[in-house]
Design a protein around this motif. Structure first.
Motif, short mmCIF file in Angstrom:
data_model
loop_
_atom_site.label_atom_id
_atom_site.label_comp_id
_atom_site.label_asym_id
_atom_site.label_seq_id
_atom_site.Cartn_x
_atom_site.Cartn_y
_atom_site.Cartn_z
N ARG A 147 73.51 -56.92 57.90
CA ARG A 147 72.85 -56.71 56.61
C ARG A 147 73.82 -56.88 55.46
O ARG A 147 73.52 -57.51 54.45
N ALA A 148 75.01 -56.30 55.59
CA ALA A 148 76.02 -56.39 54.53
C ALA A 148 76.45 -57.84 54.33
O ALA A 148 76.61 -58.30 53.21
N GLY A 149 76.63 -58.56 55.44
CA GLY A 149 77.02 -59.97 55.33
C GLY A 149 75.93 -60.81 54.69
O GLY A 149 76.20 -61.68 53.86
N ALA A 150 74.69 -60.56 55.06
CA ALA A 150 73.57 -61.31 54.47
C ALA A 150 73.45 -61.00 52.98
O ALA A 150 73.19 -61.89 52.17
N LEU A 151 73.65 -59.74 52.61
CA LEU A 151 73.58 -59.37 51.21
C LEU A 151 74.70 -60.03 50.41
O LEU A 151 74.47 -60.56 49.32
N ALA A 152 75.91 -60.02 50.95
CA ALA A 152 77.03 -60.65 50.26
C ALA A 152 76.82 -62.15 50.13
O ALA A 152 77.07 -62.74 49.07
N THR B 245 74.01 -62.80 47.57
CA THR B 245 74.47 -62.56 46.21
C THR B 245 75.36 -63.70 45.72
O THR B 245 75.22 -64.18 44.60
N THR B 246 76.26 -64.14 46.58
CA THR B 246 77.14 -65.25 46.21
C THR B 246 76.35 -66.53 45.97
O THR B 246 76.59 -67.24 44.99
N LEU B 247 75.39 -66.79 46.82
CA LEU B 247 74.56 -67.99 46.66
C LEU B 247 73.77 -67.94 45.36
O LEU B 247 73.69 -68.93 44.63
N MET B 248 73.19 -66.79 45.06
CA MET B 248 72.42 -66.66 43.82
C MET B 248 73.31 -66.82 42.59
O MET B 248 72.91 -67.43 41.60
N MET B 249 74.52 -66.29 42.64
CA MET B 249 75.44 -66.43 41.51
C MET B 249 75.81 -67.89 41.32
O MET B 249 75.90 -68.39 40.19
N LEU B 250 76.04 -68.60 42.41
CA LEU B 250 76.38 -70.02 42.31
C LEU B 250 75.22 -70.85 41.79
O LEU B 250 75.40 -71.80 41.04
N LEU B 251 74.01 -70.51 42.21
CA LEU B 251 72.85 -71.26 41.77
C LEU B 251 72.50 -70.99 40.31
O LEU B 251 72.00 -71.86 39.62
#
Length: 91
Positions: A8-13, A16-22
């Protein structure tokens, strides 16, 4: 249960990173704004001097000033390790 939490923590991280990049759009940095007047670029020597040499030099100057203005030249040991006691009782 730990694997599930780690997943869960890995998926959240990752999400979040993907959304910030997009959401960031570096392509918009190429379009000019009204009143934008950039100067000439820096050469390699100027860039290295500004971002590498200058901070190292400032660090060295500050460290030298701290060492020169240090008032405690002799370290004093105020702990109990410098106390010497001898037994005065004789049997």
């Amino acid at each position: 249960m730990d694997k599930k939490n780690a997943l869960r923590a890995g998926a959240l991280a990752a999400g979040t990173t993907l959304m910030m990049l997009l959401m960031t759009s570096p392509a918009l940095a190429l379009t000019r704004d009204d009143g934008d007047d950039p100067g000439t670029g820096l050469s390699v020597i100027e860039t290295l001097g500004l971002f590498v040499v200058a901070p190292i030099a400032l660090f060295g100057i500050i460290a030298a000033l701290v060492m020169v203005t240090d008032k405690t030249h002799k370290k004093k040991d105020t702990t109990s390790s410098n106390i010497q006691t001898k037994a005065d009782a004789k049997a």
